[in-house]
Write an enzyme that holds these catalytic residues in place. Structure first.
Site, PDB file in Angstrom:
ATOM      1  N   LYS A 213      -2.199  -1.843   8.117  1.00 22.80           N
ATOM      2  CA  LYS A 213      -3.565  -1.712   8.350  1.00 22.80           C
ATOM      3  C   LYS A 213      -4.033  -3.045   9.334  1.00 22.80           C
ATOM      4  O   LYS A 213      -3.668  -4.082   9.344  1.00 22.80           O
ATOM      5  CB  LYS A 213      -4.394  -1.980   6.972  1.00 22.80           C
ATOM      6  CG  LYS A 213      -5.919  -1.685   7.200  1.00 22.80           C
ATOM      7  CD  LYS A 213      -6.402  -1.799   5.765  1.00 22.80           C
ATOM      8  CE  LYS A 213      -8.038  -1.392   5.781  1.00 22.80           C
ATOM      9  NZ  LYS A 213      -8.302  -1.193   4.365  1.00 22.80           N
TER      10      LYS A 213
ATOM     11  N   HIS B 226      -2.618   1.923  -6.082  1.00 18.07           N
ATOM     12  CA  HIS B 226      -3.241   1.020  -5.601  1.00 18.07           C
ATOM     13  C   HIS B 226      -3.314   0.124  -6.968  1.00 18.07           C
ATOM     14  O   HIS B 226      -3.365  -1.185  -6.423  1.00 18.07           O
ATOM     15  CB  HIS B 226      -4.527   1.263  -4.937  1.00 18.07           C
ATOM     16  CG  HIS B 226      -4.871   0.215  -3.822  1.00 18.07           C
ATOM     17  ND1 HIS B 226      -3.999   0.195  -2.511  1.00 18.07           N
ATOM     18  CD2 HIS B 226      -5.680  -0.591  -3.560  1.00 18.07           C
ATOM     19  CE1 HIS B 226      -4.592  -0.700  -1.829  1.00 18.07           C
ATOM     20  NE2 HIS B 226      -5.575  -1.467  -2.288  1.00 18.07           N
TER      21      HIS B 226
ATOM     22  N   TYR C 224      -9.937 -11.231  -6.465  1.00 10.31           N
ATOM     23  CA  TYR C 224      -8.771 -11.269  -7.752  1.00 10.31           C
ATOM     24  C   TYR C 224      -9.013 -12.579  -8.668  1.00 10.31           C
ATOM     25  O   TYR C 224      -8.479 -12.394  -9.543  1.00 10.31           O
ATOM     26  CB  TYR C 224      -7.298 -11.311  -7.165  1.00 10.31           C
ATOM     27  CG  TYR C 224      -7.020 -10.098  -6.483  1.00 10.31           C
ATOM     28  CD1 TYR C 224      -6.632  -9.003  -6.962  1.00 10.31           C
ATOM     29  CD2 TYR C 224      -6.704 -10.190  -4.995  1.00 10.31           C
ATOM     30  CE1 TYR C 224      -6.550  -7.748  -6.215  1.00 10.31           C
ATOM     31  CE2 TYR C 224      -6.538  -9.132  -4.249  1.00 10.31           C
ATOM     32  CZ  TYR C 224      -6.217  -7.913  -4.847  1.00 10.31           C
ATOM     33  OH  TYR C 224      -6.149  -6.480  -4.438  1.00 10.31           O
TER      34      TYR C 224
ATOM     35  N   ARG D 262      -0.708  -2.595  -6.712  1.00  7.05           N
ATOM     36  CA  ARG D 262      -0.772  -3.872  -5.723  1.00  7.05           C
ATOM     37  C   ARG D 262      -1.835  -4.962  -6.232  1.00  7.05           C
ATOM     38  O   ARG D 262      -1.632  -5.968  -5.967  1.00  7.05           O
ATOM     39  CB  ARG D 262      -1.294  -3.111  -4.309  1.00  7.05           C
ATOM     40  CG  ARG D 262      -1.702  -4.002  -3.469  1.00  7.05           C
ATOM     41  CD  ARG D 262      -2.047  -3.151  -2.170  1.00  7.05           C
ATOM     42  NE  ARG D 262      -2.987  -3.782  -1.059  1.00  7.05           N
ATOM     43  CZ  ARG D 262      -2.597  -4.727  -0.362  1.00  7.05           C
ATOM     44  NH1 ARG D 262      -1.079  -4.944  -0.047  1.00  7.05           N
ATOM     45  NH2 ARG D 262      -3.589  -5.272   0.678  1.00  7.05           N
TER      46      ARG D 262
ATOM     47  N   HIS E 290      -4.398  -9.544   4.014  1.00  8.00           N
ATOM     48  CA  HIS E 290      -6.033  -9.278   4.260  1.00  8.00           C
ATOM     49  C   HIS E 290      -6.265 -10.258   5.695  1.00  8.00           C
ATOM     50  O   HIS E 290      -5.930 -11.271   5.850  1.00  8.00           O
ATOM     51  CB  HIS E 290      -6.451 -10.036   3.188  1.00  8.00           C
ATOM     52  CG  HIS E 290      -6.404  -8.965   2.032  1.00  8.00           C
ATOM     53  ND1 HIS E 290      -6.417  -9.684   0.528  1.00  8.00           N
ATOM     54  CD2 HIS E 290      -6.076  -7.841   1.703  1.00  8.00           C
ATOM     55  CE1 HIS E 290      -6.437  -8.627  -0.194  1.00  8.00           C
ATOM     56  NE2 HIS E 290      -6.170  -7.400   0.300  1.00  8.00           N
TER      57      HIS E 290
ATOM     58  N   ARG F  97       0.943  -1.161   0.229  1.00  6.15           N
ATOM     59  CA  ARG F  97      -0.076  -0.025   0.056  1.00  6.15           C
ATOM     60  C   ARG F  97       0.931   1.063   0.060  1.00  6.15           C
ATOM     61  O   ARG F  97       2.044   1.031   0.379  1.00  6.15           O
ATOM     62  CB  ARG F  97      -0.887  -0.003   1.178  1.00  6.15           C
ATOM     63  CG  ARG F  97      -1.945  -1.346   1.298  1.00  6.15           C
ATOM     64  CD  ARG F  97      -2.575  -1.225   2.781  1.00  6.15           C
ATOM     65  NE  ARG F  97      -3.492  -2.047   2.823  1.00  6.15           N
ATOM     66  CZ  ARG F  97      -3.389  -3.132   3.451  1.00  6.15           C
ATOM     67  NH1 ARG F  97      -2.205  -3.560   4.083  1.00  6.15           N
ATOM     68  NH2 ARG F  97      -4.315  -4.373   3.592  1.00  6.15           N
TER      69      ARG F  97
END
Length: 368
Positions: A250, A315, A350, A318, A341, A225
């Site tokens: 995050k 992004h 994805y 990524r 995640h 990120r």
């Protein structure tokens, strides 16, 4: 004589006039001089706000300099101005400050604190500084209908506002508002934007500046990120084990991602040339970390040099990293860990943009 095409468009619900022309440095510099002219990063176009007399102003300004083609420009109805919300009164400011302190003590991220604080402030201003003890759930429904939906804000923004307001009222006692019966809107199911490997290579190879190239390469090669790249410190690189440690990202988590031999070699070359002291990528005039705005500018320059017209953001690199891993057969569970995640459902998106399986699908059109 050079030509500018004028066309109608909107930003949100606000009508604008697009000023289109093939890239020309002198023309760009001239357009920038028109009062109130703006550059839209996403649309990749210069624009001015629409007004009944704007065309006359444009013709007057550009007369004798360029030819204006306004054959596609139509007259539009200008929406009524939204009412101005009153400022927050002192007693409510005190409550907001207490809420901010509580979130900071709970170790919420600074971005979350700002988002939630802003959400509560706009909600209370919309209610015209109504006493907190008098606020009811119907007030939130009215705010949602007459402020969020009326202005065309996204469901993502609506979710953030609801989350902030719920959290605020969960910390209040003796109130009519019941956070437990507030429901969040359904999120839009948007597919991630993915670049081809050829497009990624074109972007990464576009910069001659070693620092700029190293930043973009590291984002793609590790699926970082924007904030994760800027917060990297020299100590986070373990070249002996070929890994990068991404700290307190995050969700307040650390994670480890592998570093390819090619990226390690590029970073060594960069380190010798720039000699950073604390952060891996530092500002030009200080030892502080590189700024977000400057990093975005690095990408914009790369897009111009590579000739890619898509509205690419950092992004996207990524997203492309994750999709390209999937297409090479990397297990989805490993990709989830590499991206940091919490849920596998986040990573599964994805699979919808990977072309590995789609290329095997037979089309009945081929048999016609």
């Amino acid at each position: 004589m050079k030509k500018l095409d004028l066309k109608n468009d909107c930003i949100g619900k606000n009508p604008i006039i697009r000023i289109e022309f093939p890239y020309d440095f002198e023309l760009k510099e001239l357009v920038k001089q028109f009062p109130g002219c703006n550059w839209d990063i996403k649309k990749k176009v210069w624009w001015v706000s629409y007004a009944d007399n704007r065309l006359t102003e444009l013709i007057t300004f550009f007369k004798g300099k360029v030819w204006l083609d306004y054959s596609q420009l139509k007259k539009v109805e200008i929406p009524k101005a939204q009412p101005v919300l009153p400022p927050l009164i002192a007693s409510l400011e005190i409550e907001i400050n207490k809420f901010e302190d509580w979130m900071r003590n709970k170790r919420y991220s600074e971005s979350t604190i700002k988002t939630y604080k802003d959400a509560v402030i706009i909600f209370l201003r919309f209610l015209e500084n109504k006493a907190i003890v008098e606020i009811e759930n119907e007030d939130l429904e009215k705010f949602n209908k007459e402020y969020i939906l009326a202005r065309g804000y996204s469901s993502s923004y609506q979710n953030q506002v609801v989350n902030g307001i719920k959290l605020f009222f969960q910390n209040r006692r003796g109130i009519k508002f019941n956070p437990e019966i507030v429901y969040r809107p359904k999120r839009e199911k948007l597919l991630p934007n993915v670049l081809s490997k050829e497009e990624v290579k074109s972007i990464l190879d576009s910069h001659q500046n070693l620092k700029h190239r190293a930043m973009l390469c590291l984002i793609y090669s590790c699926g970082l990120r924007r904030g994760e790249l800027l917060n990297l410190k020299i100590m986070d690189i373990d070249s002996k084990r070929n890994i990068l440690i991404i700290r307190q990202t995050k969700g307040k988590k650390d994670r480890v991602v592998p570093l390819s031999p090619k990226i390690i070699e590029l970073l060594r070359e960069y380190f010798k040339a720039y000699k950073p002291t604390i952060y891996l990528f530092e500002g030009h005039k200080s030892q502080g970390k590189y700024s977000e705005k400057s990093l975005e500018s690095v990408l914009k320059q790369a897009l111009v040099k590579s000739g890619i017209k898509k509205p690419v953001t950092l992004h996207w690199l990524r997203h492309s990293y994750a999709t390209h891993l999937l297409e090479r057969g990397t297990d989805l569970r490993h990709i989830q860990e590499l991206l940091g995640h919490n849920s596998s459902k986040t990573t599964e998106i994805y699979t919808h943009v990977s072309i590995r399986s789609l290329q095997k699908v037979w089309s009945p059109f081929d048999d016609l």
